[in-house]
Design a protein around this motif. Structure first.
Motif: not given
Length: 460
Positions: A107-115, A288-291, A347-358
């Motif tokens: 969550m901290m990593l997500l917040l850092q990218k979001l802000y 998470t990494f476990y996902f 194959i159209t799901n590849l984009a969704a599997m990529s990291e969100a460019p926050l």
């Protein structure tokens, strides 16, 4: 509280106390003589008790999304008896609360990218995410409707029962389960946010039930990707392997399609339950990494399907070159084949599997968000349209059944009582003549069976 924590705190539901409750709890406290204390305060999430000057007060992290309740929140009372603010920033009378230790690393990593950038940019990103939820809701609803209709058609007509359509039906079921769970969770969250019912009874605030929903969701998603892989494997073998028959391997497909996701989901569930410790509902588990226990296998299946698609395209191009088509027509045919197979093979799901460019520009994040949510939520509609509604075999069977229905109505209206009107299923199975004509008999009065057969036949 930091700016990052404020954004999450604004979306928190079910806070531990209110300002009035906090006041009632500490109104009888009397400050000792000759001592300096900070008064009680409510920071919009937690109620802080009176605290002696120059000391740090600590409370257990609240049970909120993305928070590890094993950690503690910190708040310091200054030397002059007022709550200290963040160094270098103006703070309200309630001071600054350090919620940073509460958030999970993901969550901290997500917040850092979001802000990244200004707070206005962060608010713009949050607004885009909220709007894509509406797009996703519409897409999932249309997909569910289309999949239900398609599945009904495949189950209704006996002539459509073959290995290829059986694989389609299993894929449709897996997609439908996933869509139903997603819609249920989204509706529950929307009703909870609107205070339509007591939030403590919502799914996201009900232990075990909430985790169970997400386990079932991930099982359905894994099953969907597994059946997409089977679709690619079956199609690849049918196109490239001459000895392959449609009836071969279906029982094995069914075991793999529904059995393999059970083992993968069970393994991920055990690891997540042991090592991931958010306050409730495994919130943020997909960060998470476990996902990657699940997501990694799904990605591998899509990559295999990409290989199948390339080989199928190679065979198709070879066949097209042997035909009398022009080069332009060959290209159009090949492009159409690729576009038709992309959603079926996942194959159209590849984009969704990529990291969100926050942490990128607003335009980049908006494009990624709208495109990925459009492709994933409308995927069921695309597949149902391409492999059911626009399929010539399906349309032919449905049209014949409709024609039979209207012929029956017309015969009844003209006073001719049908001796036996049957559906397309029975006609094609038992009464279709060698020439392909379907015979329907209508009788009048007490004409004998022989006369009826000789005089009242109508060839369609």
């Amino acid at each position: 509280m930091t700016g990052k924590a404020k954004a999450i705190g604004a979306n928190f539901s079910g806070t531990n106390s209110s300002n009035m409750e906090c006041e009632a709890l500490h109104r009888d406290f009397v400050i000792p003589d000759d001592e300096i204390w900070c008064n009680w305060t409510f920071d919009s999430i937690l109620c802080w008790p009176p605290t002696k000057a120059s000391t740090m007060s600590r409370l257990r992290c609240p049970q909120l999304n993305g928070v590890d309740t094993r950690n503690f929140v910190e708040k310091r009372c200054g030397e002059n008896g007022s709550w200290e603010g963040k160094v270098g920033e103006l703070s309200p009378p309630s001071g600054w609360t350090n919620y940073t230790p509460c958030f999970t690393p993901e969550m901290m990593l997500l917040l850092q990218k979001l802000y990244t950038g200004s707070e206005d940019l962060a608010n713009a990103r949050i607004d885009i995410a909220a709007k894509t939820r509406y797009l996703e809701f519409v897409g999932l609803t249309l997909s569910l409707t289309a999949l239900l209709v398609s599945l009904s058609i495949f189950c209704r007509f006996r002539t459509l029962r073959n290995t290829r359509t059986r694989i389609h039906k299993n894929l449709f079921v897996a997609m439908m389960v996933q869509v139903v769970i997603k819609l249920t969770l989204y509706i529950d969250q929307a009703l909870s946010n609107m205070n339509a019912y007591d939030q403590q009874y919502s799914i996201q605030n009900t232990p075990i039930l909430c985790e169970g929903f997400y386990v079932l969701l991930e099982y359905a998603r894994t099953a969907m990707f597994t059946w997409m892989f089977i679709e690619g494997f079956f199609l690849h073998n049918k196109v490239t392997v001459a000895v392959f028959t449609e009836t071969s391997g279906y029982q094995m497909y069914r075991v793999i399609g529904w059995g393999y996701p059970i083992f993968m989901t069970a393994g991920w569930t055990v690891v997540t339950a042991i090592y991931y410790h958010p306050s409730k509902c495994w919130w943020g588990y997909n960060l998470t990494f476990y996902f990657w226990i699940l997501e990694g296998t799904r990605l591998a299946m899509i990559l295999f399907n990409c290989g199948f698609l390339l080989n199928i395209l190679r065979v198709l191009i070879i066949k097209l070159r042997r035909s009398h088509m022009t080069e332009t027509e060959q290209i159009i045919k090949a492009v159409k084949a690729v576009l038709v197979l992309l959603p079926l093979l996942g194959i159209t799901n590849l984009a969704a599997m990529s990291e969100a460019p926050l942490d990128k520009s607003i335009l980049q994040f908006a494009l990624w968000s709208y495109i990925t949510h459009f492709l994933t939520s409308f995927q069921g509609l695309f597949i149902a349209f391409l492999y059911c509604f626009s399929n010539n075999e399906v349309r032919s069977v449905v049209n014949r059944t409709i024609s039979l229905y209207f012929n029956k109505r017309q015969s009844s209206g003209s006073g001719c009582q049908p001796h036996r009107i049957v559906s397309t299923i029975d006609v094609e199975a038992t009464e279709e003549s060698p020439t392909g004509c379907i015979r329907l008999c209508c009788c009048r009065g007490s004409i004998s069976s022989l006369e009826r057969a000789n005089t009242c036949r109508t060839d369609l």
